[in-house]
Write a protein that holds these residues in place. Sequence first.
Motif, PDB file in Angstrom:
ATOM      1  N   PRO A   9       0.811  -1.231   0.000  1.00 15.12           N
ATOM      2  CA  PRO A   9       0.000   0.000   0.000  1.00 15.12           C
ATOM      3  C   PRO A   9       0.842   1.278   0.000  1.00 15.12           C
ATOM      4  CG  PRO A   9      -0.902  -1.575   1.544  1.00 15.12           C
ATOM      5  CD  PRO A   9       0.403  -2.138   1.054  1.00 15.12           C
ATOM      6  N   GLY A  10       1.975   1.269   0.660  1.00 15.00           N
ATOM      7  CA  GLY A  10       2.833   2.454   0.675  1.00 15.00           C
ATOM      8  C   GLY A  10       3.367   2.785  -0.709  1.00 15.00           C
ATOM      9  N   SER A  11       3.748   1.762  -1.457  1.00 13.25           N
ATOM     10  CA  SER A  11       4.248   1.967  -2.819  1.00 13.25           C
ATOM     11  C   SER A  11       3.149   2.494  -3.731  1.00 13.25           C
ATOM     12  CB  SER A  11       4.777   0.660  -3.394  1.00 13.25           C
ATOM     13  OG  SER A  11       5.856   0.191  -2.646  1.00 13.25           O
ATOM     14  N   LEU A  12       1.949   1.975  -3.555  1.00 13.74           N
ATOM     15  CA  LEU A  12       0.824   2.441  -4.373  1.00 13.74           C
ATOM     16  C   LEU A  12       0.477   3.888  -4.038  1.00 13.74           C
ATOM     17  CD1 LEU A  12      -1.408  -0.733  -4.284  1.00 13.74           C
ATOM     18  CD2 LEU A  12      -0.005   0.092  -6.160  1.00 13.74           C
ATOM     19  N   ALA A  13       0.550   4.240  -2.764  1.00 11.30           N
ATOM     20  CA  ALA A  13       0.271   5.619  -2.374  1.00 11.30           C
ATOM     21  C   ALA A  13       1.302   6.571  -2.983  1.00 11.30           C
ATOM     22  CB  ALA A  13       0.261   5.744  -0.858  1.00 11.30           C
ATOM     23  N   VAL A  14       2.565   6.155  -2.994  1.00  7.45           N
ATOM     24  CA  VAL A  14       3.615   6.984  -3.592  1.00  7.45           C
ATOM     25  C   VAL A  14       3.400   7.110  -5.100  1.00  7.45           C
ATOM     26  CG1 VAL A  14       6.098   7.073  -4.088  1.00  7.45           C
ATOM     27  CG2 VAL A  14       5.303   6.528  -1.784  1.00  7.45           C
ATOM     28  N   LEU A  15       3.012   6.022  -5.755  1.00  4.68           N
ATOM     29  CA  LEU A  15       2.733   6.064  -7.189  1.00  4.68           C
ATOM     30  C   LEU A  15       1.601   7.032  -7.504  1.00  4.68           C
ATOM     31  CD1 LEU A  15       3.137   4.949 -10.073  1.00  4.68           C
ATOM     32  CD2 LEU A  15       1.498   3.165  -9.470  1.00  4.68           C
TER      33      LEU A  15
END
Length: 72
Positions: A9-15
């Motif tokens: 989820p953190g990577s998706l939020a950054v994307l």
Amino acid sequence: MMKSCILRPGSLAVLILLCCLGYFLLIACAPALLVGSVAGWPRSILLALLLFALFLAITVWQVGASDRKQSE
């Protein structure tokens, strides 16, 4: 099974954050790129719709991954 780092989820939020920032930077710094139309649709609207479709795909992908994880 090997897990992809993009599913976190953190990577998706950054994307998503980077996509939004890029969109607004394009509007602020190079609005001339958005002038005109493609197949009768304004480029700015098409870009916004593409980003919306990307966000929808990320959400559906994340929900599907969550469902698979719960069913294991």
